[in-house]
Scaffold this motif. Structure first.
Motif, PDB file in Angstrom:
ATOM      1  N   PHE A 181       0.848  -1.187   0.000  1.00 12.24           N
ATOM      2  CA  PHE A 181       0.000   0.000   0.000  1.00 12.24           C
ATOM      3  C   PHE A 181       0.883   1.236   0.000  1.00 12.24           C
ATOM      4  O   PHE A 181       1.836   1.334   0.785  1.00 12.24           O
ATOM      5  N   CYS A 182       0.592   2.168  -0.902  1.00 10.07           N
ATOM      6  CA  CYS A 182       1.309   3.438  -0.924  1.00 10.07           C
ATOM      7  C   CYS A 182       0.323   4.564  -1.194  1.00 10.07           C
ATOM      8  O   CYS A 182      -0.745   4.340  -1.772  1.00 10.07           O
ATOM      9  N   ALA A 183       0.679   5.776  -0.747  1.00  9.22           N
ATOM     10  CA  ALA A 183      -0.256   6.901  -0.849  1.00  9.22           C
ATOM     11  C   ALA A 183       0.498   8.166  -1.223  1.00  9.22           C
ATOM     12  O   ALA A 183       1.639   8.371  -0.806  1.00  9.22           O
ATOM     13  N   PHE A 184      -0.186   9.036  -1.985  1.00 11.27           N
ATOM     14  CA  PHE A 184       0.434  10.232  -2.542  1.00 11.27           C
ATOM     15  C   PHE A 184      -0.474  11.440  -2.359  1.00 11.27           C
ATOM     16  O   PHE A 184      -1.696  11.310  -2.298  1.00 11.27           O
ATOM     17  N   LYS A 207       5.598  -3.844  -6.838  1.00 13.46           N
ATOM     18  CA  LYS A 207       4.983  -4.963  -7.557  1.00 13.46           C
ATOM     19  C   LYS A 207       5.877  -6.193  -7.549  1.00 13.46           C
ATOM     20  O   LYS A 207       5.377  -7.322  -7.653  1.00 13.46           O
ATOM     21  N   THR A 208       7.168  -6.008  -7.393  1.00 15.18           N
ATOM     22  CA  THR A 208       8.076  -7.153  -7.301  1.00 15.18           C
ATOM     23  C   THR A 208       8.068  -7.769  -5.907  1.00 15.18           C
ATOM     24  O   THR A 208       8.618  -8.845  -5.701  1.00 15.18           O
ATOM     25  N   MET A 209       7.444  -7.072  -4.953  1.00 15.39           N
ATOM     26  CA  MET A 209       7.478  -7.505  -3.560  1.00 15.39           C
ATOM     27  C   MET A 209       6.123  -7.979  -3.039  1.00 15.39           C
ATOM     28  O   MET A 209       6.043  -8.513  -1.936  1.00 15.39           O
ATOM     29  N   ALA A 210       5.059  -7.764  -3.822  1.00 12.98           N
ATOM     30  CA  ALA A 210       3.715  -8.069  -3.325  1.00 12.98           C
ATOM     31  C   ALA A 210       2.845  -8.634  -4.439  1.00 12.98           C
ATOM     32  O   ALA A 210       3.132  -8.471  -5.627  1.00 12.98           O
ATOM     33  N   ASP A 211       1.760  -9.290  -4.043  1.00 12.65           N
ATOM     34  CA  ASP A 211       0.805  -9.820  -5.009  1.00 12.65           C
ATOM     35  C   ASP A 211      -0.126  -8.723  -5.522  1.00 12.65           C
ATOM     36  O   ASP A 211      -0.419  -8.649  -6.707  1.00 12.65           O
ATOM     37  N   ILE A 212      -0.606  -7.892  -4.598  1.00 11.99           N
ATOM     38  CA  ILE A 212      -1.575  -6.837  -4.915  1.00 11.99           C
ATOM     39  C   ILE A 212      -1.021  -5.496  -4.457  1.00 11.99           C
ATOM     40  O   ILE A 212      -0.643  -5.344  -3.287  1.00 11.99           O
ATOM     41  N   VAL A 213      -0.969  -4.525  -5.365  1.00 14.52           N
ATOM     42  CA  VAL A 213      -0.499  -3.183  -5.034  1.00 14.52           C
ATOM     43  C   VAL A 213      -1.682  -2.221  -5.064  1.00 14.52           C
ATOM     44  O   VAL A 213      -2.356  -2.075  -6.091  1.00 14.52           O
ATOM     45  N   ILE A 214      -1.935  -1.587  -3.929  1.00  7.09           N
ATOM     46  CA  ILE A 214      -3.025  -0.614  -3.801  1.00  7.09           C
ATOM     47  C   ILE A 214      -2.416   0.774  -3.677  1.00  7.09           C
ATOM     48  O   ILE A 214      -1.553   1.007  -2.821  1.00  7.09           O
ATOM     49  N   VAL A 215      -2.862   1.687  -4.535  1.00  8.04           N
ATOM     50  CA  VAL A 215      -2.368   3.057  -4.528  1.00  8.04           C
ATOM     51  C   VAL A 215      -3.500   4.000  -4.139  1.00  8.04           C
ATOM     52  O   VAL A 215      -4.606   3.900  -4.660  1.00  8.04           O
ATOM     53  N   ASP A 257      -2.654  -2.314  -8.944  1.00 10.79           N
ATOM     54  CA  ASP A 257      -3.855  -3.110  -9.196  1.00 10.79           C
ATOM     55  C   ASP A 257      -5.140  -2.349  -8.908  1.00 10.79           C
ATOM     56  O   ASP A 257      -6.167  -2.593  -9.541  1.00 10.79           O
ATOM     57  N   VAL A 258      -5.092  -1.426  -7.952  1.00 11.36           N
ATOM     58  CA  VAL A 258      -6.256  -0.625  -7.573  1.00 11.36           C
ATOM     59  C   VAL A 258      -5.770   0.785  -7.257  1.00 11.36           C
ATOM     60  O   VAL A 258      -4.742   0.950  -6.591  1.00 11.36           O
ATOM     61  N   VAL A 259      -6.513   1.805  -7.719  1.00  7.03           N
ATOM     62  CA  VAL A 259      -6.186   3.195  -7.409  1.00  7.03           C
ATOM     63  C   VAL A 259      -7.411   3.839  -6.770  1.00  7.03           C
ATOM     64  O   VAL A 259      -8.491   3.854  -7.366  1.00  7.03           O
ATOM     65  N   LEU A 260      -7.233   4.367  -5.559  1.00  5.85           N
ATOM     66  CA  LEU A 260      -8.332   4.938  -4.781  1.00  5.85           C
ATOM     67  C   LEU A 260      -8.049   6.406  -4.501  1.00  5.85           C
ATOM     68  O   LEU A 260      -7.086   6.737  -3.806  1.00  5.85           O
ATOM     69  N   GLY A 261      -8.879   7.292  -5.045  1.00  3.17           N
ATOM     70  CA  GLY A 261      -8.666   8.727  -4.915  1.00  3.17           C
ATOM     71  C   GLY A 261      -9.596   9.394  -3.924  1.00  3.17           C
ATOM     72  O   GLY A 261     -10.701   8.924  -3.652  1.00  3.17           O
ATOM     73  N   HIS A 262      -9.125  10.512  -3.384  1.00  5.05           N
ATOM     74  CA  HIS A 262      -9.922  11.339  -2.480  1.00  5.05           C
ATOM     75  C   HIS A 262      -9.318  12.733  -2.484  1.00  5.05           C
ATOM     76  O   HIS A 262      -8.251  12.961  -3.053  1.00  5.05           O
TER      77      HIS A 262
END
Length: 365
Positions: A181-184, A207-215, A257-262
């Motif tokens: 999980f990372c956030a910007f 992505k080389t370290m995890a199955d699912i990357v959530i941004v 894999d998923v991008v969540l904005g706010h």
């Protein structure tokens, strides 16, 4: 005898491989210095996603705290906050005392600085949130003291979080699935949404370290005038709030894999790009006090997103919620947020190939 033994060993190997890849689950092979490890990932991953959350601020006075001390903040949606990942944006810090430098020379009653009592952190935990973004314009309202204290409390509660320069990402495992999980955001001490090349490099590494990357990102202008995804750099109060369209596409190109904005405080369109889901703004989900809840600001989606083991979009159920100063967070029987997202998606992404039906977003056949 050696021939028969070889056949037995080969048969056992084939049986083991088949058993590891049954049930249509995604199989991930990880190579280590010692051996090759085969992991089976669940077929369907559930991500519940909400927008901005700030349960009440004790600054400048306790008048901006809810009468029930925030205990009932999520009661209307408690049964819906269930998933492998339950995500929201933490719009403020946890701190019991202190003044905000951003209010110097300003009447504190007209200054938007959010300091939630430390005990409120347990309410998020109890509600089911296990991943929070702290990349926004309010987590630093009380400078390093507020940021450090917030991190300390989230660590103590074992709530995953990211988005500050000293913690750009977190990697964790749940039910045999490895998540990154990372956030910007465009704000001070956050991982910048404006430096797209750096964001791509980080996501590619994760992505080389995890199955699912959530941004997660906090970006774009604020309010009803900024409902649309412009595909351009958005300027609000002379501040560069990023190009959220370019950012979202870039991080997916890099492996997200998923991008969540706010950030805009209103719901925006959604998009599926390269089979990956993007929510461009999840609006005001659960806010109290000085937040404006007029018009579009008072309605928001609670997404119940399903992706497969490869991170590809399956469908998303949209629970429409609303807020007002008296009733606070309640379910919206008129499904305003769902209808708004459909209207905006139709306008901003012509030919999008998504189906909006019965409060569900899915791929058109």
């Amino acid at each position: 005898m050696k021939f028969i033994k070889s056949i037995i060993i080969s048969s056992l190997t084939i049986f083991f491989f088949i058993s590891c890849t049954s049930n249509n689950a995604q199989t991930v092979v990880q190579k280590t210095k010692v051996d090759t490890v085969i992991r089976k990932i669940k077929d369907t991953i559930s991500i519940v996603a909400a927008g901005d959350m700030m349960l009440g601020s004790a600054f400048p006075s306790k008048v901006n705290l809810p009468p029930d001390d925030a205990e009932g903040s999520f009661k209307a949606v408690h049964s819906l906050l269930k998933g492998d990942i339950v995500f929201g944006n933490l719009e403020g810090c946890f701190l019991n005392s202190g003044n905000s430098n951003k209010c110097n020379g300003i009447n504190p009653n007209n200054c938007f600085a959010f300091r939630m009592p430390e005990r409120y952190a347990g309410i998020y935990k109890k509600a089911g949130f296990n991943v929070l973004s702290i990349a926004n314009n309010h987590v630093g309202d009380f400078d390093s003291k507020g940021r450090k204290n917030t991190a300390r409390i989230l660590d103590s509660l074992k709530i995953h979080y990211a988005g500050q320069v000293n913690k750009p990402f977190e990697i964790f495992e749940k039910d045999s699935v490895k998540y990154a999980f990372c956030a910007f955001a465009p704000n001070e001490n956050t991982v910048s949404i404006k430096n797209i090349d750096s964001a791509k490099a980080l996501v590619a590494k994760l992505k080389t370290m995890a199955d699912i990357v959530i941004v997660s990102f906090h970006g774009g202008g604020e309010g009803a005038r900024f409902e649309h995804v412009t595909r351009k750099t958005e300027i609000f109060y002379n501040e560069n709030r990023g190009n959220v369209y370019a950012f979202a596409h870039a991080v997916i190109d890099a492996g997200a894999d998923v991008v969540l904005g706010h950030g805009p405080h209103v719901a925006r369109a959604v998009e599926v790009y390269k089979n990956k889901f993007i929510a461009y703004s999840l609006g005001n989900f659960c806010t109290y006090g000085m937040f404006s809840l007029k018009g579009s600001n008072g309605f928001a989606p609670l997404l119940q997103l399903k992706i497969n083991a490869k991170g590809d979009f399956l469908f998303a159920d949209v629970i429409s919620v609303k807020q007002d100063k008296v009733n606070r967070l309640t379910l919206d029987e008129n499904y305003t947020a769902f209808k708004k997202i459909k209207t905006l998606t139709d306008a901003d992404f012509i030919g999008h190939k998504l189906k909006f039906e019965n409060n569900r977003i899915s791929l058109a056949e």
